[in-house]
Design an enzyme around this catalytic site. Sequence first.
Site, PDB file in Angstrom:
ATOM      1  N   LYS A  98       0.848  -1.190   0.000  1.00  0.00           N
ATOM      2  CA  LYS A  98       0.000   0.000   0.000  1.00  0.00           C
ATOM      3  C   LYS A  98       0.883   1.240   0.000  1.00  0.00           C
ATOM      4  CE  LYS A  98      -3.943   2.109   2.350  1.00  0.00           C
ATOM      5  NZ  LYS A  98      -4.930   1.978   3.458  1.00  0.00           N
ATOM      6  N   ASP A 136     -14.324   5.170   9.650  1.00  0.00           N
ATOM      7  CA  ASP A 136     -14.620   4.976   8.226  1.00  0.00           C
ATOM      8  C   ASP A 136     -15.046   3.528   7.988  1.00  0.00           C
ATOM      9  OD1 ASP A 136     -14.969   5.679   5.609  1.00  0.00           O
ATOM     10  OD2 ASP A 136     -12.850   5.580   5.059  1.00  0.00           O
TER      11      ASP A 136
END
Length: 470
Positions: free
Chosen positions: A121, A226
């Site tokens: 990532k 989130d």
Amino acid sequence: MKLDVNMLRYLSKEDFRVLTAVEMGMRNHEIVPCELVERIASLKHGGTYKVLKNLLKHKLLHHDSSKYDGFRLTYLGYDFLAIKTLVNRGVFASVGRQIGVGKESDIFEVATEDGNVMAMKLHRLGRVSFRAVKSKRDYLKHRSSYSWLYLSRLAALKEFSFMKALEEHGFPVPNAVDCNRHCVIMSLVQGYPFVQVKQLQNPEVVFETIIGLVVRLAEHGLIHCDFNEFNIMIDDDEKVTMIDFPQMVSVSHHNAQMYFDRDVECVFKFFRKRFNMSFQECTDDIDGTEVDTDASGRPCFSSIAKDAVFLDKELAASGFTKKDQEVVEKFIEGGLEKDASSDDEDSEDATHISVLNEANIKGVDSLHLLDQGQTLSLKHEEEGVENNQRNCEVGPSSKPDSQDVSDKEGDDEAANDNDAELEKRLSKVRRRAVTAARGRRKNLASRNTYKDKGGRSSQSSKVQSQLGSW
């Protein structure tokens, strides 16, 4: 920017040395000057400008000459530095295809020499789709100036630490392998994003599992902030894995309840629309935890019991302050009551502070009364002069004879002498008062007084100098 790792094999040691020099210069420069890059790189045989030209050609650097001639790293150059470091560590040996893209990061497949596939990532803060980082994230804290590369590095470190801690406490998260700069290496989750799932065999079980994860996080002192269908992975066996952790905050955050309710509402809304589920009024065990629910069946944030493990303290999550840390330590020791000794110390400190304040006020008053004291002394001197003059003028009422006249003349002479001395003293006191009022500043002559202005005096001095030379 597309990550093309093919050119990585053609970069030499000098290229990476110059890239590292630019990165070091960006610690205190937005645009690193060319002279500083050359000084930091210190190539043996020179050629720094040639290397800079090559890196600029491959878009690893950006050239800026608006204020001065300098360079800065691009995200592609930062990617190459991170990948080169991780390859040298032996974390992975090859980079594959891109498997995900978001508003804050890109995700690629990487593989080790043994063929083990992992996920890489790369955080890319500063995209047009998400630039409100300063208001929506706490990466900066007390800092006012920042760069996108630095913020990406902070986000990667934060996500790696959260992932590592959650894995140790039994949460279903990917295995955190390594981290460098803005790059995080983790295990590849064998599953699908929950947003792509159209049907489930046991939607009620999956729903309870997901809501149980939200509650468990709150019990450990964290809120995801989130938690939606885009950050949940599910495999063929309907096993749930949660991802994306940089935005997590503490339950002590001033907006913690709002974030918790928003996460719960996202889960309820998705299951109601996608799987047409109806939520009845109930109060039951959610994933093995007893939680009170409201009229709509949603768990209440205020009824969640905090666990003995405070992950927000260990990770210094956003919203966790020093005051909260003191409360946690007292809770662990087994007592939350305030000690009487601390109250006594507070009272002593308060009295000490009040005494200091009174002393400071007196000091300020004395400073204001300095000039007044000088003026008062001046007035007392003048009053003394007037009284002496009155005493000299007013004498005993007697007939004037020669002896009295001579005595009176002697007294007048002595009074005149006293008046002269007093006038000297008064003038001296006046000068002191004037200098004190002016702050003891001397009148400085103009800096141009010594210069020759070309007037008559200068012309006469020139004539005299010529005559003297003859």
